[in-house]
Design an enzyme around this catalytic site. Structure first.
Site, PDB file in Angstrom:
ATOM      1  N   SER A 154     -38.303 -66.328 -34.104  1.00  0.00           N
ATOM      2  CA  SER A 154     -38.146 -67.703 -33.657  1.00  0.00           C
ATOM      3  C   SER A 154     -38.567 -68.616 -34.800  1.00  0.00           C
ATOM      4  O   SER A 154     -39.506 -68.318 -35.533  1.00  0.00           O
ATOM      5  CB  SER A 154     -39.043 -67.938 -32.437  1.00  0.00           C
ATOM      6  OG  SER A 154     -39.334 -69.322 -32.327  1.00  0.00           O
ATOM      7  N   LYS A 173     -42.830 -64.352 -31.876  1.00  0.00           N
ATOM      8  CA  LYS A 173     -41.683 -63.848 -31.122  1.00  0.00           C
ATOM      9  C   LYS A 173     -40.788 -62.886 -31.881  1.00  0.00           C
ATOM     10  O   LYS A 173     -40.569 -63.003 -33.078  1.00  0.00           O
ATOM     11  CB  LYS A 173     -40.830 -65.021 -30.631  1.00  0.00           C
ATOM     12  CG  LYS A 173     -41.563 -65.859 -29.623  1.00  0.00           C
ATOM     13  CD  LYS A 173     -40.639 -66.616 -28.726  1.00  0.00           C
ATOM     14  CE  LYS A 173     -39.973 -65.695 -27.731  1.00  0.00           C
ATOM     15  NZ  LYS A 173     -39.075 -66.428 -26.867  1.00  0.00           N
ATOM     16  N   GLU A 227     -28.754 -59.731 -25.971  1.00  0.00           N
ATOM     17  CA  GLU A 227     -28.293 -60.898 -25.197  1.00  0.00           C
ATOM     18  C   GLU A 227     -26.828 -61.203 -25.487  1.00  0.00           C
ATOM     19  O   GLU A 227     -26.045 -61.557 -24.594  1.00  0.00           O
ATOM     20  CB  GLU A 227     -29.158 -62.118 -25.528  1.00  0.00           C
ATOM     21  CG  GLU A 227     -30.603 -61.947 -25.065  1.00  0.00           C
ATOM     22  CD  GLU A 227     -31.508 -62.991 -25.693  1.00  0.00           C
ATOM     23  OE1 GLU A 227     -31.724 -64.022 -25.064  1.00  0.00           O
ATOM     24  OE2 GLU A 227     -31.990 -62.774 -26.824  1.00  0.00           O
ATOM     25  N   HIS A 264     -33.637 -52.710  -6.532  1.00  0.00           N
ATOM     26  CA  HIS A 264     -33.976 -54.136  -6.388  1.00  0.00           C
ATOM     27  C   HIS A 264     -34.916 -54.598  -7.507  1.00  0.00           C
ATOM     28  O   HIS A 264     -35.659 -55.565  -7.322  1.00  0.00           O
ATOM     29  CB  HIS A 264     -34.612 -54.440  -5.027  1.00  0.00           C
ATOM     30  CG  HIS A 264     -33.900 -53.809  -3.869  1.00  0.00           C
ATOM     31  ND1 HIS A 264     -32.903 -54.440  -3.180  1.00  0.00           N
ATOM     32  CD2 HIS A 264     -34.012 -52.576  -3.322  1.00  0.00           C
ATOM     33  CE1 HIS A 264     -32.444 -53.640  -2.229  1.00  0.00           C
ATOM     34  NE2 HIS A 264     -33.093 -52.492  -2.297  1.00  0.00           N
TER      35      HIS A 264
END
Ligand code: ARG
Length: 466
Positions: free
Chosen positions: A283, A289, A296, A162
């Site tokens: 970024s 970042k 992704e 979980h």
């Protein structure tokens, strides 16, 4: 050469006018099926030499056909071939060029053959070659994961259920879980290759042919074990494409799970891994970042591959035997899914090989969240003879106390633990550390470092045998 006014030299005899522009637009497949040029040319060469051997065409014609096809192959590879949408597809583009190059002998190539068995052959050969490449890419990702598993057989990390800390595991064991998945993917790909090992060439339009062709000969020449047995099935079967798409979908699903874990692990909050600069992006506005874009995109490609599978399943369902033009819609889905899978496998292999595993962060997280609570319960069963349900309850009270005190389980004093159950003694601390916890899990398939080392050896031996 017989001329027609219809604009189509292949079937002009029957037609008084050429196609409407929209007809050409919907009908032409050359923009995508040109990918099959090499297979189309090998298929035609094998067919022509079989026709000559069987005395169906002369050996002079076969020789001219073969050399014309070789010229076309080099023209296409040099980027000099003029593809024409008016000629619909790769088969007719090549045949028309052959006619320009060698004249009337070109017209004999299509004896005892149809575009229906021709496209079934070309596409099947492309799919087989692609599956072989995917199988090699799976070897590469498995090797990258095995290397990490070996290196991190002892590295502890939290195991989750979980996505909540459950029990400590080793990072090596986690990597080996993906080795299992990719090895199953490879076996699905190998099954698909084995199942597609029959050659449809010679089924002709749908019913076979009256010419004395030798299908064994063409099958062998094209690298198949033998010919397909039923002409109707041969021209309408696209199971090989579905086999590619379904195995790609399952593999893409595995990749997406690993990609998601990398996304989570590489957040500053987790900090379990650091992706190399080669596999990260920055970024344009936030200088701090470092984004896991490759992970992704791998996660997203899986959706696209699944879409291709559903698309082709839907195109094929309900089609009457044998060939229908619907089947021309089979190719783009497969081309797109295959390249999505190939780039995903390559990117994931690169990310895994290049990433830094932050063992300290993993270890710190492994010890938090009372992850050795099950070990305490097991200790109470083993050493104090409690039934597991009671041990679970006692441990729950220890967890509640630790939580209240802001401590981990192994930071509670012996007095505190004995206040919960008087059978507890100092030896309990041996099982409360994360290292002790993982080392104790030696059951077959468990996470203990010694198991990880054995499993790495098992996979290395298997993969080296190839
Ligand atoms: N371009 C066609 C396809 O991909 C080739 C087969 C055409 N056959 C036909 N009978 N129109 O399916």
């Amino acid at each position: 050469m017989t001329k027609s006014n219809s604009g189509n030299e292949m079937w002009g005899g029957r037609f008084a006018s050429g196609p409407d522009a929209i007809m050409e637009e919907i009908n032409a497949s050359i923009d995508f099926d040109r990918k099959l040029y090499a297979q189309d040319i090998s298929g035609s060469k094998a067919h022509a030499s079989m026709l000559a051997q069987q005395g169906i065409i002369s050996s002079e014609d076969a020789t001219q056909i073969a050399s014309g096809l070789d010229t076309i192959l080099s023209e296409i590879e040099a980027g000099e071939f003029k593809f024409s949408r008016a000629l619909e597809d790769i088969h007719m583009n090549i045949e028309a060029r052959l006619r320009e190059l060698i004249g009337d002998a070109a017209g004999r190539l299509h004896t005892a053959r149809s575009r229906n068995d021709q496209v079934a052959l070309d596409f099947r050969m492309w799919v087989r070659a692609t599956l072989t490449g995917i199988s090699l890419s799976l070897d590469a990702i498995i090797a990258a994961l095995l290397q990490k598993a070996e290196h991190h057989a002892d590295t502890v990390m939290p195991g989750f259920t979980h996505l909540q800390s459950a029990q400590p595991v080793t990072f090596g064991h986690h990597c080996l879980a993906y080795v299992e998945m990719f090895a199953r993917d490879k076996s699905r790909v190998e099954d698909a290759i084995a199942r597609s090992d029959e050659c449809p060439l010679g089924a002709a339009a749908l019913a076979g042919t009256g010419f004395p062709i030798d299908r064994e000969m063409t099958a062998k020449a094209l690298g198949f074990s033998g010919p397909t047995r039923n002409s109707l099935d041969s021209v309408s079967d696209r199971d090989f494409a579905l086999d590619l798409l379904s195995s790609a979908s399952i593999c893409g699903g595995h990749l997406s799970r690993l990609a998601e874990e990398i996304v989570i692990w590489s957040t500053p909050q987790f900090g379990f891994v650091t992706l190399s600069d080669k596999f990260s992006t920055g970024s344009s506005i936030m200088p701090q970042k470092k984004n896991p874009d490759a992970a992704e995109l791998v996660r997203a490609k899986s959706g696209r591959i699944n879409g291709s599978l559903i698309g082709l399943l839907t195109v094929l369902k309900g089609l009457p035997l044998a060939y229908s033009k619907d089947m021309q819609e089979d190719k783009e889905a497969v081309f797109d899914a295959a390249s999505a899978l190939e780039v995903s496998l390559a990117a994931m292999t690169g990310m895994i090989s290049d990433m830094t595993v932050n063992t300290d962060a993993m270890k710190a997280a492994a010890g938090s969240g009372f992850s050795t609570a099950t070990d305490l319960a097991d200790w109470l069963v083993r050493e104090a003879g409690l039934p597991f349900r009671d041990a679970h309850h006692v441990t729950g009270r220890a967890v509640a106390l630790a939580e209240q005190e802001g401590k981990q389980l192994d930071e509670l004093s012996l007095e505190q633990l004995q206040g919960i159950h008087d059978a507890i003694n100092a030896s309990v601390y041996d099982v409360l550390s994360v290292e002790a916890s993982v080392s104790s899990r030696t059951s077959f398939g468990g996470t203990a470092p010694e198991n990880v080392r054995k499993q790495v050896a098992y996979w290395k031996e298997r993969t080296n045998k190839g």
